[in-house]
Design a protein around this motif. Structure first.
Motif, PDB file in Angstrom:
ATOM      1  N   ARG A 201      75.635  27.021  57.802  1.00 14.27           N
ATOM      2  CA  ARG A 201      75.485  28.325  58.104  1.00 14.27           C
ATOM      3  C   ARG A 201      73.999  28.958  57.516  1.00 14.27           C
ATOM      4  O   ARG A 201      73.872  30.275  57.346  1.00 14.27           O
ATOM      5  CB  ARG A 201      76.512  29.179  57.794  1.00 14.27           C
ATOM      6  CG  ARG A 201      76.691  29.260  56.080  1.00 14.27           C
ATOM      7  CD  ARG A 201      77.795  30.176  56.005  1.00 14.27           C
ATOM      8  NE  ARG A 201      78.022  30.205  54.339  1.00 14.27           N
ATOM      9  CZ  ARG A 201      79.017  31.003  53.562  1.00 14.27           C
ATOM     10  NH1 ARG A 201      79.930  31.732  54.150  1.00 14.27           N
ATOM     11  NH2 ARG A 201      78.855  30.912  52.296  1.00 14.27           N
TER      12      ARG A 201
ATOM     13  N   TRP B 172      81.599  31.757  66.182  1.00 14.07           N
ATOM     14  CA  TRP B 172      81.283  30.321  66.005  1.00 14.07           C
ATOM     15  C   TRP B 172      82.543  29.498  66.128  1.00 14.07           C
ATOM     16  O   TRP B 172      82.643  28.323  66.703  1.00 14.07           O
ATOM     17  CB  TRP B 172      80.490  30.165  64.695  1.00 14.07           C
ATOM     18  CG  TRP B 172      79.326  30.819  64.679  1.00 14.07           C
ATOM     19  CD1 TRP B 172      78.902  31.736  63.688  1.00 14.07           C
ATOM     20  CD2 TRP B 172      78.047  30.310  65.402  1.00 14.07           C
ATOM     21  NE1 TRP B 172      77.743  32.333  64.157  1.00 14.07           N
ATOM     22  CE2 TRP B 172      77.312  31.391  65.001  1.00 14.07           C
ATOM     23  CE3 TRP B 172      77.870  29.533  66.402  1.00 14.07           C
ATOM     24  CZ2 TRP B 172      75.949  31.585  65.583  1.00 14.07           C
ATOM     25  CZ3 TRP B 172      76.664  29.630  66.915  1.00 14.07           C
ATOM     26  CH2 TRP B 172      75.471  30.486  66.706  1.00 14.07           C
TER      27      TRP B 172
ATOM     28  N   ILE C 143      73.811  26.128  63.048  1.00  9.21           N
ATOM     29  CA  ILE C 143      74.271  27.042  64.122  1.00  9.21           C
ATOM     30  C   ILE C 143      73.367  28.344  64.306  1.00  9.21           C
ATOM     31  O   ILE C 143      73.150  28.559  65.549  1.00  9.21           O
ATOM     32  CB  ILE C 143      75.812  27.678  63.814  1.00  9.21           C
ATOM     33  CG1 ILE C 143      75.928  28.169  62.592  1.00  9.21           C
ATOM     34  CG2 ILE C 143      76.440  26.268  64.033  1.00  9.21           C
ATOM     35  CD1 ILE C 143      77.196  28.708  62.224  1.00  9.21           C
TER      36      ILE C 143
ATOM     37  N   ALA D  92      79.387  22.665  61.088  1.00  9.00           N
ATOM     38  CA  ALA D  92      78.649  23.700  60.881  1.00  9.00           C
ATOM     39  C   ALA D  92      77.839  24.207  59.654  1.00  9.00           C
ATOM     40  O   ALA D  92      78.541  24.148  58.734  1.00  9.00           O
ATOM     41  CB  ALA D  92      79.192  25.109  61.545  1.00  9.00           C
TER      42      ALA D  92
END
Length: 416
Positions: A267, A290, A244, A265
């Protein structure tokens, strides 16, 4: 109002800097402007709501900040909704991005953010989330158990497929490409999809269970990322790994509006925003952006992580992604990862409120099991069964050889 909580550190006046942040980030300018009336300021100016003083810091968070003592406080500042709206880029720019450049700060950390009701429904949020991830993985009543295909193995598509086949037969629920595995020359995404998806679909035909495979589709070009997405979806896939931070807000928004896949996702890059306790921002703030944009599953490290993050920080991350912003449907499925094996299951279960609503993701903790990846899957399933039933792992391992062998290899915390 949109309310941000800032942890301010300064050798000057906390009250003065709080007022400066509120002014500079809303109506403030270096000189008075024509038309800048008191009525206008009252309508769009940010306001300091509360100041909670904290113990002084002996050293500044920013080294060149001069001599102390350095006063600290948590300060709530409210921004009028009319001045920002629901645009997340505007929110990041006005309420967060510009604050770090203000003179006089020796440290600044954004530690909380509360969004008003106007944000409900303004962004798509998770398409699948916890319930959809469980439904697609076919798992209820226990954690979803997953593993990772690591680039360090250097596997070509056919070799990856051979490992995937063994993991599928062993009963794994979820497999993902490592975040660094996107479309390298030795394993292009189209070739991986072509080799792996027939195994998953064949297993589904035989057993009714469709193992969720998250292919790495990230790309800086949104159109190319969507082509990757479409390739996976058309082949029968149902999940994708998305880096992301690398694709940004715009890339995520572009993808989510068109996506038919569960968006998992990763990170990577968040750490640089948070590792210094006096700078950056807390995960509880960052993750809200997000989730609003549409993340379904969120990697958040785990107990005894192989990385820098302490256990208490992981627990706060777990609580953040499982706390509704506006409704339970906007929660992301927490993905417990980073150096995990069955040994952390009891502590994870205890410290996350005795929940099994999580994806427990083990890389080496499964694929490096001394008796092979299949035994690794069984060992982790056994560990979670023991954790939920309240049986010590060493006791449970007496009748479960895969768990016993896993304890022999991984108990020192170094091999997973």
């Amino acid at each position: 109002m949109i309310t941000l909580t800032y942890r301010i550190e300064t050798s000057g006046s906390i009250e003065g800097l709080a007022a400066k942040i509120a002014s500079d980030q809303s109506t403030g300018t270096f000189v008075a402007l024509p038309g800048e009336t008191e009525e206008l300021k009252a309508r769009v100016a940010a306001r300091v709501l509360a100041i909670r003083h904290l113990p002084d810091a002996a050293q500044p968070s920013i080294p060149e900040a001069g001599s102390g003592p350095f006063k600290r406080a948590d300060v709530d500042i409210a921004f009028p909704f009319d001045a920002i709206g629901t645009d997340l880029a505007a929110l990041m720019t006005i309420a967060i991005g510009g604050t770090y450049s203000i003179r006089g700060l020796s440290g600044l950390r954004v530690v909380d953010m509360k969004l008003p009701e106007e944000f409900r429904g303004a962004h798509p949020g998770p398409q699948f989330g916890v319930a959809g991830s469980r439904r697609l993985a076919g798992v209820e009543g226990r954690p979803i158990i997953g593993t990772i295909v690591k680039p360090a193995l250097g596997l070509r598509p056919a070799e990856t497929a051979a490992m995937v086949g063994e993991l599928i037969e062993a009963g794994v629920d979820f497999i993902k490409d490592d975040e660094k595995l996107m479309s390298p020359a030795y394993s292009p995404l189209p070739a991986r999809v072509k080799k792996i998806m027939p195994l998953i679909l064949d297993h589904e035909q035989k057993t009714g269970k469709k193992v969720m495979y998250a292919f790495g589709i990230s790309h800086a070009d949104p159109d190319e990322m969507m082509r990757n997405h479409d390739l996976v979806l058309e082949a029968g896939g149902n999940c994708a790994v998305v880096n992301i931070n690398s694709i940004g807000f715009g890339g995520m928004a572009f993808l989510r509006k068109r996506s038919g896949l569960v968006l998992h996702a990763h990170r990577n890059g968040w750490d640089i925003l948070t590792r210094h306790p006096g700078l950056g921002m807390d995960f509880r703030v960052w993750q809200q952006f997000w989730r609003l944009l549409g993340v379904d599953q969120f990697q958040i490290n785990g107990i005894a992580s192989k990385y820098w993050e302490p256990d208490d920080s992981f627990i706060r991350s777990f609580e953040a992604v499982t706390t509704p912003l506006f409704s339970p449907e906007d929660c992301a499925l927490p993905v417990v990862c980073s150096g995990q094996w069955g040994g952390q299951a009891p502590e994870t279960y205890r410290r996350t409120g005795r929940t099994v609503d999580l994806l427990y993701l083990c890389g080496g903790g499964i694929v490096s099991h001394p008796d092979g990846p299949g035994a690794g899957v069984r060992a982790v399933l056994q560990a979670w069964q023991a954790a939920v039933e309240g049986i010590p792992l060493t006791e449970f391992a007496k009748d479960h050889v895969e768990l016993a062998r896993s304890i022999e290899k991984f108990a020192d915390g170094k091999a997973a």
